[in-house]
Scaffold this active site. Structure first.
Site, mmCIF file in Angstrom:
data_model
loop_
_atom_site.group_PDB
_atom_site.id
_atom_site.type_symbol
_atom_site.label_atom_id
_atom_site.label_comp_id
_atom_site.label_asym_id
_atom_site.label_seq_id
_atom_site.Cartn_x
_atom_site.Cartn_y
_atom_site.Cartn_z
ATOM 1 N N CYS A 107 20.545 1.342 9.065
ATOM 2 C CA CYS A 107 20.063 1.842 10.361
ATOM 3 C C CYS A 107 20.350 0.875 11.511
ATOM 4 C CB CYS A 107 18.580 2.167 10.277
ATOM 5 S SG CYS A 107 18.282 3.499 9.099
ATOM 6 N N ASN B 76 16.334 11.057 11.278
ATOM 7 C CA ASN B 76 16.973 9.746 11.173
ATOM 8 C C ASN B 76 18.416 9.935 10.696
ATOM 9 O OD1 ASN B 76 17.813 7.183 10.559
ATOM 10 N ND2 ASN B 76 15.995 6.612 9.389
ATOM 11 N N HIS C 193 15.998 2.795 17.423
ATOM 12 C CA HIS C 193 16.427 3.557 16.250
ATOM 13 C C HIS C 193 15.352 4.609 15.962
ATOM 14 C CE1 HIS C 193 17.674 4.760 12.366
ATOM 15 N NE2 HIS C 193 16.663 4.172 11.746
HETATM 16 O O1 UT7 Z 1 15.369 3.943 9.099
HETATM 17 C C1 UT7 Z 1 15.232 2.948 8.141
HETATM 18 C C2 UT7 Z 1 13.876 2.549 7.944
HETATM 19 N N1 UT7 Z 1 13.033 3.590 7.429
HETATM 20 C C3 UT7 Z 1 11.872 3.724 8.021
HETATM 21 O O2 UT7 Z 1 11.642 3.126 9.047
HETATM 22 C C4 UT7 Z 1 10.808 4.576 7.347
HETATM 23 C C5 UT7 Z 1 9.519 3.800 7.290
HETATM 24 N N2 UT7 Z 1 8.454 4.475 6.610
HETATM 25 C C6 UT7 Z 1 7.882 5.613 7.113
HETATM 26 O O3 UT7 Z 1 8.301 6.138 8.110
HETATM 27 C C7 UT7 Z 1 6.641 6.126 6.413
HETATM 28 O O4 UT7 Z 1 6.193 5.179 5.471
HETATM 29 C C8 UT7 Z 1 6.856 7.510 5.713
HETATM 30 C C9 UT7 Z 1 7.012 8.580 6.754
HETATM 31 C C10 UT7 Z 1 8.074 7.442 4.811
HETATM 32 C C11 UT7 Z 1 5.600 7.844 4.877
HETATM 33 O O5 UT7 Z 1 4.447 7.829 5.705
HETATM 34 P P1 UT7 Z 1 3.138 7.033 5.266
HETATM 35 O O6 UT7 Z 1 2.128 7.288 6.273
HETATM 36 O O7 UT7 Z 1 3.526 5.606 4.992
HETATM 37 O O8 UT7 Z 1 2.725 7.786 3.931
HETATM 38 P P2 UT7 Z 1 2.547 7.202 2.462
HETATM 39 O O9 UT7 Z 1 3.861 6.956 1.829
HETATM 40 O O10 UT7 Z 1 1.551 6.089 2.461
HETATM 41 O O11 UT7 Z 1 1.849 8.431 1.777
HETATM 42 C C12 UT7 Z 1 0.543 8.873 2.184
HETATM 43 C C13 UT7 Z 1 0.215 10.130 1.447
HETATM 44 C C14 UT7 Z 1 0.452 10.042 -0.058
HETATM 45 O O12 UT7 Z 1 -0.540 10.791 -0.711
HETATM 46 P P3 UT7 Z 1 -1.804 10.076 -1.375
HETATM 47 O O13 UT7 Z 1 -1.265 9.112 -2.378
HETATM 48 O O14 UT7 Z 1 -2.532 9.414 -0.235
HETATM 49 O O15 UT7 Z 1 -2.548 11.219 -1.984
HETATM 50 C C15 UT7 Z 1 1.776 10.717 -0.257
HETATM 51 O O16 UT7 Z 1 1.929 11.275 -1.521
HETATM 52 O O17 UT7 Z 1 1.071 11.185 1.914
HETATM 53 C C16 UT7 Z 1 1.730 11.785 0.796
HETATM 54 N N3 UT7 Z 1 3.044 12.237 1.251
HETATM 55 C C17 UT7 Z 1 3.246 13.458 1.760
HETATM 56 N N4 UT7 Z 1 2.409 14.501 1.960
HETATM 57 C C18 UT7 Z 1 2.919 15.603 2.499
HETATM 58 C C19 UT7 Z 1 4.213 11.546 1.255
HETATM 59 N N5 UT7 Z 1 5.189 12.336 1.751
HETATM 60 C C20 UT7 Z 1 4.615 13.512 2.073
HETATM 61 C C21 UT7 Z 1 5.089 14.716 2.620
HETATM 62 N N6 UT7 Z 1 4.214 15.719 2.820
HETATM 63 N N7 UT7 Z 1 6.372 14.870 2.971
#
Ligand code: UT7
Length: 331
Positions: free
Chosen positions: A116, A286, A256
């Site tokens: 990225c 992205n 980004h």
């Molecule tokens: O470009 C290169 C760099 N990449 C980035 O900058 C991405 C950086 N990371 C992010 O943007 C975020 O971490 C994500 C968008 C990928 C995830 O968001 P988050 O707030 O960190 O969610 P999480 O991974 O902590 O998951 C929270 C909850 C989980 O459920 P439980 O364990 O709390 O029950 C996940 O299973 O959200 C759940 N979850 C979803 N729920 C509905 C994860 N993905 C989804 C989804 N829909 N698509």
């Protein structure tokens, strides 16, 4: 001798027509428009559907438009740098394929892999060739077909990514405009948090790697999020202070486009208003190396000669960086 700066003198872009909406993603994995909008800020992304097309084809489209807009003949181009992590093939370089297809007969070309941060790294590299005085017309193209490496059974990654390409032309100027400064950084300790597990020399493709779905993007989202916010904000604030840029004299931040919450956090650390931030994540998601040129493309008409602009990116590696640009033309 006067200092030579590398100025961006035009932008071209390509976005595939197909729009993959949150509604359609909700039919593929257990997610919802509400979750994706709240946690990421993406409404839809573009997907290259034609099976005979790849990253190079998007790069060629962006470059053809760039050449037309800037009235440049293909044989005038000296060098092409293609930032991508989704090359057509592991080798030869996608830049070589692009140069051939766009008939850039006098250009040499190479790929640059910084995920990225690819466009920021390629732009600063291209600028150095122009600043040397030896190169008159350099194209930097950021192109990624993320749909080729996205696992549409994994809800934690599949809503994030889209396909697209953006290209800029760099030309020399002795005016105080163009690429003025940069701060680029890498730290390989991040390699475990955002990567493709197989397909390289460490773990060549095999039936096992395919069965384990190791040829897709794998990410520890929380860790990447934490580093993205702090590192991107650090370099953006550092380049502001180094160049006497204040929230008042900054025209635009071009971040980004990975997650709306990351963009907001970086803008807060820079103490700038949301009106100073280029945002198109809701439309394209992205697109990795293409996000920053696609923002510049979408906002081109609002840019004025002399505008202070900061680009900031963070990506796999980890890689991160910022560029201070003084915009070179009025549209
Ligand atoms: O470009 C290169 C760099 N990449 C980035 O900058 C991405 C950086 N990371 C992010 O943007 C975020 O971490 C994500 C968008 C990928 C995830 O968001 P988050 O707030 O960190 O969610 P999480 O991974 O902590 O998951 C929270 C909850 C989980 O459920 P439980 O364990 O709390 O029950 C996940 O299973 O959200 C759940 N979850 C979803 N729920 C509905 C994860 N993905 C989804 C989804 N829909 N698509």
């Amino acid at each position: 001798m006067q200092n030579i700066h590398a100025a961006i003198t035009g932008i071209g872009a390509f976005l595939p027509e197909y729009r993959l909406t949150n509604e359609e993603i909700s039919t593929m994995v257990d997610t919802s428009d509400e979750w994706i909008m709240q946690r990421i800020g993406i409404k839809e992304r573009r997907i290259l559907k034609e099976s005979d097309k790849a990253t190079s084809d998007m790069g060629v489209e962006a470059i053809n438009q760039l050449l037309q807009k800037t009235n440049t003949s293909p044989d005038e181009i000296d060098l092409v740098i293609c930032a991508t992590i989704t090359p057509d093939r592991p080798f030869p370089a996608t830049a070589n394929i692009i140069s051939r297809k766009a008939r850039l007969t006098n250009a040499w070309s190479f790929d640059l892999s910084a995920a990225c941060s690819g466009f920021v790294f390629a732009l600063t590299t291209g600028a150095k060739f122009v600043e040397s005085g030896q190169y008159k017309k350099v194209i930097v193209v950021g192109a990624d077909m993320m749909s080729a490496i996205t696992d549409y059974t994994d809800r934690s990654t599949c809503p994030l990514f889209g396909d697209g390409a953006g290209a800029v032309l760099l030309e020399p100027t002795t005016e105080e405009i163009g690429v003025m400064d940069h701060i680029n950084r890498t730290d390989g300790k991040g390699r475990h948090y955002l990567h493709m597990k197989a397909g390289g020399s460490k773990r060549p493709a095999s039936i096992e790697t395919i069965q384990n779905r190791e040829h897709f993007v794998h990410q520890d989202g929380k860790t990447v999020f934490k580093y993205a916010v702090s590192r991107m904000a650090d370099v953006a604030v550092e380049i502001m202070e180094k160049n006497d840029i204040t929230p008042e004299n900054l025209a635009w931040l071009v971040p980004h486009q990975a997650n709306m919450r990351i963009i907001d956090a970086v803008a807060r650390r820079m103490q700038i208003d949301s009106e100073q931030v280029m945002i198109n994540i809701q439309k394209y998601g992205n697109t990795t190396a293409a996000t920053i040129p696609l923002c510049l493309y979408d906002y081109e008409k609002q840019l004025k000669k002399g505008d202070n602009i900061i680009l900031a990116a963070f990506g796999a590696g980890f890689t991160w960086g910022s560029v201070y640009l003084k915009w070179a033309y009025n549209s």
